[in-house]
Design a protein around this motif. Sequence first.
Motif, PDB file in Angstrom:
ATOM      1  N   VAL B  56       0.841  -1.211   0.000  1.00  0.00           N
ATOM      2  CA  VAL B  56       0.000   0.000   0.000  1.00  0.00           C
ATOM      3  C   VAL B  56       0.871   1.254   0.000  1.00  0.00           C
ATOM      4  N   GLY B  60       0.160   2.386  -3.522  1.00  0.00           N
ATOM      5  CA  GLY B  60      -1.128   3.083  -3.349  1.00  0.00           C
ATOM      6  C   GLY B  60      -2.219   2.140  -2.867  1.00  0.00           C
ATOM      7  N   ILE B  61      -3.464   2.630  -2.908  1.00  0.00           N
ATOM      8  CA  ILE B  61      -4.607   1.912  -2.324  1.00  0.00           C
ATOM      9  C   ILE B  61      -4.762   0.516  -2.928  1.00  0.00           C
ATOM     10  N   GLU B  86     -10.862  -2.455   1.267  1.00  0.00           N
ATOM     11  CA  GLU B  86     -10.119  -1.351   0.657  1.00  0.00           C
ATOM     12  C   GLU B  86      -9.100  -0.841   1.674  1.00  0.00           C
ATOM     13  N   ASP B  88      -6.089   1.657   2.440  1.00  0.00           N
ATOM     14  CA  ASP B  88      -5.198   2.788   2.150  1.00  0.00           C
ATOM     15  C   ASP B  88      -4.184   2.886   3.292  1.00  0.00           C
ATOM     16  N   THR B 272     -13.938  10.495   5.298  1.00  0.00           N
ATOM     17  CA  THR B 272     -14.119   9.934   3.955  1.00  0.00           C
ATOM     18  C   THR B 272     -15.573  10.038   3.501  1.00  0.00           C
ATOM     19  N   ALA B 504      -4.175  10.119   3.439  1.00  0.00           N
ATOM     20  CA  ALA B 504      -5.211   9.201   2.928  1.00  0.00           C
ATOM     21  C   ALA B 504      -6.587   9.606   3.452  1.00  0.00           C
ATOM     22  N   SER B 510      -9.135   9.903  -3.811  1.00  0.00           N
ATOM     23  CA  SER B 510      -8.335   8.697  -4.069  1.00  0.00           C
ATOM     24  C   SER B 510      -9.054   7.469  -3.538  1.00  0.00           C
ATOM     25  N   TYR B 511      -9.659   7.597  -2.367  1.00  0.00           N
ATOM     26  CA  TYR B 511     -10.371   6.457  -1.773  1.00  0.00           C
ATOM     27  C   TYR B 511     -11.557   6.073  -2.669  1.00  0.00           C
ATOM     28  N   GLY B 514     -10.441   4.380  -5.789  1.00  0.00           N
ATOM     29  CA  GLY B 514      -9.952   3.012  -5.613  1.00  0.00           C
ATOM     30  C   GLY B 514     -10.991   1.973  -5.962  1.00  0.00           C
TER      31      GLY B 514
END
Lengths: 110, 516
Positions: B56, B60-61, B86, B88, B272, B504, B510-511, B514
């Motif tokens: 990770v 990345g994720i 998922e 991150d 998030t 993150a 980005s989340y 993913g």
Amino acid sequence: MSGAIATGAGYWDPLVMLAALLAMAAVALLIRAAGRKGRQRQSEAFYSGSPAPEDAMKGSNFYWGFFEALGRYYRLLMRLHTGMPGDYVFIYVLVMVLMAIALIGGALWA
Amino acid sequence: MTFFVEHAPALAIAIPLFAAFAMPVAGKAGRRAVLALSLIASSATLAIVLVLASSVLSDGIRTYAVGATLPSLTSPAGFPIRIMIEVDAMSALMALISAALPLIACLYSARYMKPGAGLPGYFTLLMLMTAGMIGLVTVGDLFSMFVFLEILSVSSGAIIAYHSRRGESAEAGLKFVMISSVGALMVLMATAFLYGQYNALNIAALAGSVRSTGLDMLALALLVSAFAMKCGAVPMHMWVADAYGEAPAPVSAVLVVGSQASLYALFRVCFTIFGASALIHLAGWALIAFGVLSMFIGVTMAIPQSDIKRLMAYHAVSQTGYMLLGAGVCLSVIGDASAVAAFGQTALQGGIFHLLNHALYKGLLFLAAGAIIYRTGTRNINEMGGLARAMPFTALFFIIGMLAIAGLPPFNGFASKLMIYESVFMLNPLLSVVAMAVSVLTLASFVKVFCAAFLGPPAAGQRGLSEVPLAMRIAMGVLAFFIILLGLMPGLAVDGIVAPAASALLDRLSYIGGVI
């Protein structure tokens, strides 16, 4: 450098502090080395120069004045900490309702 | 090796889950088989989580669709439908903590727990807690989060009541299960509200959909209050002293991480899912209020305690306040990019770094308390004295934990607290003053414990005691080593994993990207 971190208003480098501590320890050792030789070692614990009593001061004797000064605050806290699970749930639900009122009120206001 | 890397997100949950159900079978082969299985399973879990975290942080994720023909097939029809893992950087950090502490607890328990018929059950519950924690911090949908929260709560409740012959333990377990059930029900209700509105359970899908409707805000209130209660925020903290105080000492160390997993869920929901909501700053101020109350009331409740484990439990509440304060300050200014850049991000990093540090030093302090109880047979500090001569290693480990939790330089607690003090000061100087005053009170409280337990003449009936067995000392030594390492080289953790974890949380897109 993995020693230092940014802290918002400045930085923190523990290795610099460690170096300072070592320097101070060296000075302390130098002073100690200049002291009188043949000092008698203390072998038993004592209080204010007297031999320690068998029923020595206990943990709950610490900070007596602090608790006396904050007596009202502690009485209130102890009353809230009932140990009853019904009270735990009541306080949780109360906080949840207050949060819901604030957030839903905010949404309706906006 | 490729297999392990590809399936690491699922294996991190599957290994402790499998070990939990295999434990009663190992119990038939004797105590050594149970200990071996628990140590092998928790070591393998930590190894897999290290592989996962490393991938990770470098690539990345990582997303993993459970049951799909390919683990990367997250949205087969342009919409996420499966159970999703998922991971991150924030999840990776939490998974590392959630895998490391149970391994330390297993090593310590090898000598701490007395042989008996209940031992396979004890390790079964410890493995279930591990699976619950890793699942809670890695899953990517709200319903699975609820499921893992329940696995964690039920196994924690049962293991808190492990010494069921002590009436207090059974009572503490019952109280924990009761309050946890109410909290979990609220999480389920909030999940239903969001599912009813957006036809989605996936966190990334919800993050891209939620608005600031009244129903959304109701769901936010339910989730924030439930997870804040589960992490022990004042005034919903009262179960903490019962649960941490009555659980076996190594379990108390793992329970700290369990509470931190709930704190992770709180951060995930606020940053998030609802991070773009116009009213999220209100939740930020709620976290600040929880933080200040937790810090102050936690520490002032700790000082008068004479039960060493209840005292430490209240300190755990107090330290959670620092994490809530750091994250709350960032959340309260999240709509203002300049404020986030000026101090919000550092406050969040400080909160996350403190979370990592707290797992280490609070784990060490609970294990040191366990070592004292193991030798003296009492948890009342009024019945202790002069233990430093009989238990020099335990005394040393206790001092290290004490100085770290009090935030004295150059220990790790100081580094994270300094980040919080300085960044929080920029929002409101009073918050920093409270945080610093709480550190002074924390030191005062631990000075009391240290003087009462380790200094002075030995207490009646405690002459001729000896140091605890090697396995227990190794477990404490490992935690002490990492406390000193992160104290002397905080940049190692901050640059390596804390800053990526904070980024993150702040980088919602980005989340979302993913999965979708």
